[in-house]
Structures are given as C-alpha cells and as structure tokens.
Design an enzyme around this catalytic site. Sequence first.
Site, PDB file in Angstrom:
ATOM      1  N   ASP A 205       0.819  -1.215   0.000  1.00 38.98           N
ATOM      2  CA  ASP A 205       0.000   0.000   0.000  1.00 38.98           C
ATOM      3  C   ASP A 205       0.851   1.263   0.000  1.00 38.98           C
ATOM      4  OD1 ASP A 205      -2.586   1.171  -0.058  1.00 38.98           O
ATOM      5  OD2 ASP A 205      -2.497   1.580   2.098  1.00 38.98           O
ATOM      6  N   SER A 229      -6.808   5.415  -0.214  1.00 40.96           N
ATOM      7  CA  SER A 229      -7.022   4.149  -0.910  1.00 40.96           C
ATOM      8  C   SER A 229      -8.516   3.838  -0.918  1.00 40.96           C
ATOM      9  CB  SER A 229      -6.273   3.011  -0.205  1.00 40.96           C
ATOM     10  OG  SER A 229      -4.891   3.276  -0.151  1.00 40.96           O
ATOM     11  N   GLN A 279      -4.767  -1.016  -7.536  1.00 44.34           N
ATOM     12  CA  GLN A 279      -5.450  -0.151  -6.581  1.00 44.34           C
ATOM     13  C   GLN A 279      -6.047   1.059  -7.297  1.00 44.34           C
ATOM     14  OE1 GLN A 279      -3.821   2.906  -3.437  1.00 44.34           O
ATOM     15  NE2 GLN A 279      -3.813   0.899  -2.451  1.00 44.34           N
TER      16      GLN A 279
END
Length: 287
Positions: A205, A229, A279
């Site tokens: 991430d 996110s 993502q």
Amino acid sequence: MKSVDDLLQLLRLEKVNDQQFKGFSKTVGSPNVFGGQVLAQAIHAASRTIHNQRVLHSMHSYFLEPGNLEVPIIYNVSIVRDGGSFSVRRVTAEQNGTTIFILSASFHRKEEGYNHQIEIKKDIKQPEDLLSWTDMLEQFGDAIPPRTKGFMLIDRPVEFKPVEVVNPFNKVDLPPATNVWFKLKGNVSGLDLVSKQQLLTYISDYNILAAAMNRHASKAHWGNTQTASLDHSMWYFRDFDFDDWLLYSIESPNTSNARGFAKGNIFTRDGKLIASVAQEGLMRPLK
C-alpha cells in the site's frame, strides 16, 4: 516501529473467538489508520481460519471509512467455502460497530501446472546506487516540503529506495510510473510463507498512488490533493525471501473523476515475479 519484529507484532491479532479477532494500530504519519495495516491484519485473520495448509493466492478489498488510530479494530471472518481445491474467506473490519473495510481472500492447495511470467525491467538502477528515504532526509531535509518531511520522519520497519526521485519544486508532468526498491529492517530469517505474504501486503500500500500523481506533477502534489485508498487487490504467485531488496514496479493507466488507478508488479532482485497489485485511490484536488 523500527524493525520487522515490531511489524509482525502489530499484525498479530488477539483471538476473540474462532472467527473473530482484535487488532491495534500504529501511525505511519497520517491521521488515519494506514491501509496496508488493515489489509495485512485482515489477511492474518483470514489465515487463522485456514486449517488445510492452503496458500493465499488472491485478495480483493474495499476501504469504506477512515480508521481511527485510537480504537481497536475487530475482524470478523466468514467461512464462505472450503472446496476440493480452494478455500474462500470474507473479512469485515469494524470500529465502534461501523464497518470500515471488507475483504475477500482465496486460498489454494498446492498444484503443478504451466509457468510463465513477465520480465523485470532491464538496466534498472540497483539499490546500492540509490538514496533511501533516510538518506534523503539527512542530505536534503531542509529542502523537503514540511508535509512530506513529516511523513518521512516516522520510524518504519521498511527502507525504501526510489529509482526516480520527484523534485516537488520542478513543476513538470512526469511519466505515470515509478519504481521503488524496498527491504525490511531487522532479522528476516525463518519467516514462513504466511507471514511473508502478510508483510508484503502491508508494504504494497506504500508508493502505489505516486505513479498516478506523477502524471500531474505540474499542478498536483500531496499537499494540495486529498488522497485515500479506495480498493486494493493482490495476487500472490511464488514463494520468496526478504533477505535482499525487492522491486515494486508501478504504472498508472488512468486518472479520471477524482480517482487514480495504478497497478504494480513485485520482483525479487534476480527477476522472480512474486506478486501483482492493483489499486484505485481518491485523488481529489483541494480548492
């Protein structure tokens, strides 16, 4: 957190019952819970309900609400299916009765089959020739924007060495891609595959939305853009070790509607593809 031991301790959850677990949070420099932490803790919770030696091969998730750093996170695991070859788990993360995150994960028994992969980029700079975030702070600390410097000052269990360093004062749009070497700090010997996958998920991430931001660097930066996110998916291909630098190679095919999409591949230094990531994140210009 300063080492892999600190990170592993964060990812280990307290058992409430056979399908419910409790986790706690550590800041990475933002006011909310780091998405990578929730991802890795949810994978840990799902793995605690796998008793047939199946290995995580993919996960898909959505971030629904920002997490509160001061409130424990409760992870509820649903056993969706235990089939002949695959086991599927659904995890919901809650704080104060509100669902902040959902994840589905699939585990597969070991099987033999066909094998191929894309190649690591040729002629990419090696980590020995690059500056780490720590090196940049020591050499250029006074020139780094305050918000970025504050983020970089936080102790982390991971060292990052970006191949391309963006100058925030050079207002030029850049290619929508970035490459970052990373390595865990501390003793990484003896880690099992389950732990390595959770650690890799945590790290995945970091840096990924930077590729989308680069394409708009003439006007967009972390100080004038609200980012978060929104979802995160990951596919795990091969076993690996953390005893050397790993390369996270990321590109962004699209930004639109205040969202940026990025995808990345994670390689060992000798070119073995161990995982892929995708993502979409919020990229909302601040007025």
